[in-house]
Scaffold this motif. Sequence first.
Motif, PDB file in Angstrom:
ATOM      1  N   ILE A 125       0.859  -1.213   0.077  1.00 30.94           N
ATOM      2  CA  ILE A 125      -0.039   0.227   0.110  1.00 30.94           C
ATOM      3  C   ILE A 125       0.830   1.363  -0.004  1.00 30.94           C
ATOM      4  O   ILE A 125       1.664   1.274   0.719  1.00 30.94           O
ATOM      5  CB  ILE A 125      -0.985   0.231   1.088  1.00 30.94           C
ATOM      6  CG1 ILE A 125      -1.677  -1.209   1.270  1.00 30.94           C
ATOM      7  CG2 ILE A 125      -1.766   1.287   1.411  1.00 30.94           C
ATOM      8  CD1 ILE A 125      -2.849  -1.145   2.562  1.00 30.94           C
ATOM      9  N   GLY A 126       0.467   2.097  -0.809  1.00 33.18           N
ATOM     10  CA  GLY A 126       1.106   3.596  -0.719  1.00 33.18           C
ATOM     11  C   GLY A 126       0.450   4.459  -0.285  1.00 33.18           C
ATOM     12  O   GLY A 126      -0.965   4.517  -0.174  1.00 33.18           O
ATOM     13  N   VAL A 127       0.670   5.495   0.596  1.00 30.19           N
ATOM     14  CA  VAL A 127      -0.033   6.646   0.977  1.00 30.19           C
ATOM     15  C   VAL A 127       0.661   7.832   0.967  1.00 30.19           C
ATOM     16  O   VAL A 127       1.931   8.208   0.786  1.00 30.19           O
ATOM     17  CB  VAL A 127      -0.134   6.501   2.444  1.00 30.19           C
ATOM     18  CG1 VAL A 127       1.149   6.235   3.227  1.00 30.19           C
ATOM     19  CG2 VAL A 127      -0.884   7.490   3.136  1.00 30.19           C
ATOM     20  N   LEU A 128      -0.035   8.835   0.314  1.00 29.53           N
ATOM     21  CA  LEU A 128       0.495  10.234   0.020  1.00 29.53           C
ATOM     22  C   LEU A 128      -0.522  11.315   0.714  1.00 29.53           C
ATOM     23  O   LEU A 128      -1.616  11.232   0.674  1.00 29.53           O
ATOM     24  CB  LEU A 128       0.730  10.526  -1.451  1.00 29.53           C
ATOM     25  CG  LEU A 128      -0.359  10.408  -2.446  1.00 29.53           C
ATOM     26  CD1 LEU A 128      -1.049  11.806  -2.519  1.00 29.53           C
ATOM     27  CD2 LEU A 128       0.355   9.921  -3.783  1.00 29.53           C
ATOM     28  N   THR A 129       0.132  12.566   0.929  1.00 24.96           N
ATOM     29  CA  THR A 129      -0.864  13.611   1.157  1.00 24.96           C
ATOM     30  C   THR A 129      -0.443  14.753  -0.055  1.00 24.96           C
ATOM     31  O   THR A 129       0.821  14.881  -0.499  1.00 24.96           O
ATOM     32  CB  THR A 129      -0.317  14.264   2.557  1.00 24.96           C
ATOM     33  OG1 THR A 129       1.036  14.557   2.504  1.00 24.96           O
ATOM     34  CG2 THR A 129      -0.909  13.318   3.598  1.00 24.96           C
ATOM     35  N   SER A 130      -1.480  15.322  -0.342  1.00 26.49           N
ATOM     36  CA  SER A 130      -1.407  16.212  -1.452  1.00 26.49           C
ATOM     37  C   SER A 130      -2.241  17.386  -1.529  1.00 26.49           C
ATOM     38  O   SER A 130      -3.187  17.519  -0.519  1.00 26.49           O
ATOM     39  CB  SER A 130      -2.047  15.692  -2.802  1.00 26.49           C
ATOM     40  OG  SER A 130      -2.119  16.193  -4.030  1.00 26.49           O
ATOM     41  N   GLY A 131      -1.882  18.452  -1.960  1.00 29.86           N
ATOM     42  CA  GLY A 131      -2.707  19.713  -1.905  1.00 29.86           C
ATOM     43  C   GLY A 131      -2.272  20.473  -0.567  1.00 29.86           C
ATOM     44  O   GLY A 131      -1.415  20.404  -0.025  1.00 29.86           O
TER      45      GLY A 131
ATOM     46  N   GLU B 156       2.953  -4.618   3.470  1.00 25.13           N
ATOM     47  CA  GLU B 156       4.034  -3.464   3.528  1.00 25.13           C
ATOM     48  C   GLU B 156       3.420  -2.023   2.784  1.00 25.13           C
ATOM     49  O   GLU B 156       2.577  -2.081   2.282  1.00 25.13           O
ATOM     50  CB  GLU B 156       5.033  -3.840   2.362  1.00 25.13           C
ATOM     51  CG  GLU B 156       5.752  -5.031   2.755  1.00 25.13           C
ATOM     52  CD  GLU B 156       6.951  -5.601   1.797  1.00 25.13           C
ATOM     53  OE1 GLU B 156       7.097  -4.609   0.805  1.00 25.13           O
ATOM     54  OE2 GLU B 156       7.564  -6.426   1.581  1.00 25.13           O
ATOM     55  N   VAL B 157       3.819  -1.116   3.879  1.00 23.09           N
ATOM     56  CA  VAL B 157       3.061   0.310   3.496  1.00 23.09           C
ATOM     57  C   VAL B 157       4.264   1.198   3.222  1.00 23.09           C
ATOM     58  O   VAL B 157       5.395   1.102   3.967  1.00 23.09           O
ATOM     59  CB  VAL B 157       2.377   0.658   4.930  1.00 23.09           C
ATOM     60  CG1 VAL B 157       1.861   2.110   4.433  1.00 23.09           C
ATOM     61  CG2 VAL B 157       1.442  -0.259   5.376  1.00 23.09           C
ATOM     62  N   TYR B 158       4.176   1.778   2.194  1.00 26.06           N
ATOM     63  CA  TYR B 158       5.094   2.881   1.594  1.00 26.06           C
ATOM     64  C   TYR B 158       4.605   4.259   1.875  1.00 26.06           C
ATOM     65  O   TYR B 158       3.290   4.452   1.436  1.00 26.06           O
ATOM     66  CB  TYR B 158       5.473   2.578   0.248  1.00 26.06           C
ATOM     67  CG  TYR B 158       6.194   1.179   0.179  1.00 26.06           C
ATOM     68  CD1 TYR B 158       7.547   1.087  -0.125  1.00 26.06           C
ATOM     69  CD2 TYR B 158       5.604   0.241  -0.014  1.00 26.06           C
ATOM     70  CE1 TYR B 158       8.325   0.020  -0.374  1.00 26.06           C
ATOM     71  CE2 TYR B 158       6.191  -1.115  -0.036  1.00 26.06           C
ATOM     72  CZ  TYR B 158       7.767  -1.073  -0.234  1.00 26.06           C
ATOM     73  OH  TYR B 158       8.174  -2.221  -0.334  1.00 26.06           O
TER      74      TYR B 158
ATOM     75  N   GLY C 162      12.379   7.039  -6.476  1.00 28.90           N
ATOM     76  CA  GLY C 162      13.763   6.756  -5.697  1.00 28.90           C
ATOM     77  C   GLY C 162      13.174   6.975  -4.400  1.00 28.90           C
ATOM     78  O   GLY C 162      12.516   6.249  -3.573  1.00 28.90           O
ATOM     79  N   ASP C 163      14.239   7.921  -3.719  1.00 31.41           N
ATOM     80  CA  ASP C 163      13.839   8.024  -2.152  1.00 31.41           C
ATOM     81  C   ASP C 163      12.599   8.557  -1.557  1.00 31.41           C
ATOM     82  O   ASP C 163      12.395   8.799  -0.361  1.00 31.41           O
ATOM     83  CB  ASP C 163      15.315   8.807  -1.662  1.00 31.41           C
ATOM     84  CG  ASP C 163      15.443   8.765   0.170  1.00 31.41           C
ATOM     85  OD1 ASP C 163      15.240   7.416   0.355  1.00 31.41           O
ATOM     86  OD2 ASP C 163      15.697   9.789   0.457  1.00 31.41           O
ATOM     87  N   PHE C 164      11.989   8.998  -2.686  1.00 31.96           N
ATOM     88  CA  PHE C 164      10.654   9.764  -2.263  1.00 31.96           C
ATOM     89  C   PHE C 164       9.514   8.886  -2.069  1.00 31.96           C
ATOM     90  O   PHE C 164       8.421   9.078  -1.441  1.00 31.96           O
ATOM     91  CB  PHE C 164      10.225  10.741  -3.411  1.00 31.96           C
ATOM     92  CG  PHE C 164      11.013  11.898  -3.747  1.00 31.96           C
ATOM     93  CD1 PHE C 164      10.491  13.033  -3.116  1.00 31.96           C
ATOM     94  CD2 PHE C 164      12.158  11.988  -4.338  1.00 31.96           C
ATOM     95  CE1 PHE C 164      11.173  14.256  -3.206  1.00 31.96           C
ATOM     96  CE2 PHE C 164      12.808  13.102  -4.628  1.00 31.96           C
ATOM     97  CZ  PHE C 164      12.262  14.190  -3.912  1.00 31.96           C
ATOM     98  N   ILE C 165       9.984   7.463  -2.199  1.00 31.69           N
ATOM     99  CA  ILE C 165       8.978   6.448  -2.028  1.00 31.69           C
ATOM    100  C   ILE C 165       9.657   5.414  -0.935  1.00 31.69           C
ATOM    101  O   ILE C 165      10.623   4.690  -1.396  1.00 31.69           O
ATOM    102  CB  ILE C 165       8.643   5.460  -3.182  1.00 31.69           C
ATOM    103  CG1 ILE C 165       7.894   6.580  -4.186  1.00 31.69           C
ATOM    104  CG2 ILE C 165       7.523   4.317  -2.949  1.00 31.69           C
ATOM    105  CD1 ILE C 165       7.419   5.924  -5.437  1.00 31.69           C
ATOM    106  N   ARG C 166       9.295   5.515   0.370  1.00 30.05           N
ATOM    107  CA  ARG C 166      10.140   4.708   1.206  1.00 30.05           C
ATOM    108  C   ARG C 166       9.175   3.994   2.082  1.00 30.05           C
ATOM    109  O   ARG C 166       7.986   4.035   2.446  1.00 30.05           O
ATOM    110  CB  ARG C 166      10.504   5.885   2.211  1.00 30.05           C
ATOM    111  CG  ARG C 166      11.370   6.878   1.802  1.00 30.05           C
ATOM    112  CD  ARG C 166      11.729   7.888   2.755  1.00 30.05           C
ATOM    113  NE  ARG C 166      12.185   9.296   2.169  1.00 30.05           N
ATOM    114  CZ  ARG C 166      12.377  10.350   2.888  1.00 30.05           C
ATOM    115  NH1 ARG C 166      12.271  10.209   4.257  1.00 30.05           N
ATOM    116  NH2 ARG C 166      12.660  11.397   2.418  1.00 30.05           N
TER     117      ARG C 166
END
Length: 745
Positions: free
Chosen positions: A9-15, A38-40, A53-57
Amino acid sequence: MSAAKKIKIGVLTSGGDAQGMNAAVRAIVRTGITEGCEVYAIYEGYEGLIRGGDFIRKMDWDSVGGILHRGGTAIGTARSPGFRTREGLRQSVANLLIHGIDRLVVIGGDGSLRGAQEFREEWPGLLKELVEAGQLSKSVAARHPHLGIVGLVGSIDNDFSGTDMTIGADSALHRITEALDAITSTAASHQRTFVIEVMGRHCGYLALMGAIAGSADWVFIPENPPEDDDWPERMCEAMRAGRASGRRDSLIILAEGSRDRAGNAITADFIKHLIEERLGEDTRVTILGHVQRGGAPSAFDRWMSTLMGYTAARELIQAKPERDSQVIGIRENRVTMTPLLQCVAETRTVAEAIKAQEYERAMSLRGGSFTEAFRTLRTLVQSRPPQAGTAPRPLRLAILHAGGPAPGMNTAVRVAVRLGIDHGHTMLGVRHGFQGLIDGDVHEMDWMSVSGWATTGGAELGTNRKIPRGPEIYQLARRLEEFDINGILMIGGWTGYDICYKLHSERYNYPAFNIPMICLPATINNNLPGSELSIGSDTALNNIVDAIDRIKQSAVASRRCFVVEVMGRGCGYLALMSGLASGAERVYLPEEGVTLNDMQKDIDEMSYWFQHGKRLSLVIRNEKSNPIYTTSFMCSLFEEEGADLFEVRQSILGHLQQGGSPSPFDRIQATRLAVRCIDFLIDRALQGSADSAFIGYQDGRVQIIDLEEFPRRVDAEHARPKQQWWMDLRDLTRVLNQPPRELTD
């Protein structure tokens, strides 16, 4: 779960950032880990997706430790023009699939969630393009044919359909209210008018609710511009009348997107010059700006965002990626799921209605509670002390408290007094509750007698918990006759409900009790039937969370366990919700009790994690969770068993939970309920009815319930309602705050 099949799973915050985003990220990460995923974290929003790259951890349990109480977003956010390009979208897919991620939680506003939906729709085509370009193998594309999307709405404006509250809106309202309280004192000192601009380009939520919470004299919102061309004169007349009645300060709240009916912008400077030219008053402008986004999240934004993040992770884990994208929202304190496309369409519809100057439609689309709040505020700002004899049949209505003091009581009294006077009735204040009525401590209240009460904590009328018995019941009846009281508004807690029910039951013995009575719930314990939240409970919860924030800062300097005792009597609301909002590992509730075996298990857990590097353990105990295993007993037991591994301290928060200015929610709720209570009393008294009731906010609306229902809806032995919605959340504290042991074994 095998490594090959492990869900990622990926999680991002936007805006724009919003307070509470960190709580949601924390819940998503820890829920996913607990479920074996696994959570990124994708740093810097959609821009991080493109850069990779390192922006996805990959995140572990401790990656989100210590962020629950922080404002903003720990994983960053950024504007990303590149995400609107085909190349940017292709690169985003490639970067996600490097890690095998095909499920995504997006936390952001309208634009961010629309972008997520478009990304999902384009996913199959993007896969095909990457395969054709040789940037992706067919086997990888075949394993990830769909992108699962779940959205959480992070926006302080509270402008998105599908949820009652968006992440950050409550915290922003806290910032606004704090600013208004501070401005009021300086405005009153100089008899000034202040024009306050708050955020809200297309939504007037912050302006409207801020105006109610801050006792403003006028408000401008995008959804409902002034109805006629002479609004400047009407506004100035309202300011003039306020000064004539003795008010030293004037506040005008303006949403940044406010316009008149012709579509012309209404600016803070325009209002300032208008007041100065027509009234000759010293006027100042304050634009709150990004201070509304800043600071620690409120208690509500912490537990709500935690609950929504937990639900979002579980939805992605349990649902197939091809399922339609969902928005996780909250309605009536319960989590809901609504198709993302539907929410986006409804949100756009409001903006389109405003643009088309279809203001009635825009208001209706905002929902019933928004329209009701606007109507209530308009009533309050237009109310003026009427000339004597304006009511066809003037009534004498009494207001009193019973039970412990609760922030928001004064707000409710102020609204009730002024609305009653506005309707032409006499409003009587009873000091010190029902004992004061027995003693004849009753006085008439005028318009200015409640000036400044809206923002003041405590109970200016005084209160007590004494229950009249025997001859005192007769004395109460005599006093009602002596003062010719036609109706009673009781603003208070369990004691007040109990007394009103007793008087209601004695109507056949004492004719004086054949008058309408209504109970408005005001107690920090939140232990009353018929209302999901009582006035004062939100303020108390925020007081507790603020105190725990400081405790945690002290405790983390050394290996230490803190046992924090909170109020609540036989109801565990404050303990459970403060545990959820503060990240406590263990919460002891009176509904569940405490056994020696429970405490031994908790000691074993604490010892294990302190041995593996933990520096702080937080335990929250309701004051009545067990009469034998007191807070002091627990501390002594934990200290003895912890030996040299960790120290133990106790903190009994006591009456600081009842103190302070009421929170915005408590002010708004007190206003809403007081309006309904006065309407009820006037209507019933004029009809000659002796109906008695209690009021509350439940199932998404204000409900007035016959007082006969009181004993049937409560657990009288423990002084709490039979239905407690928050008990469904009790397992969350362990899921999110206690890592699985296999993470270190």
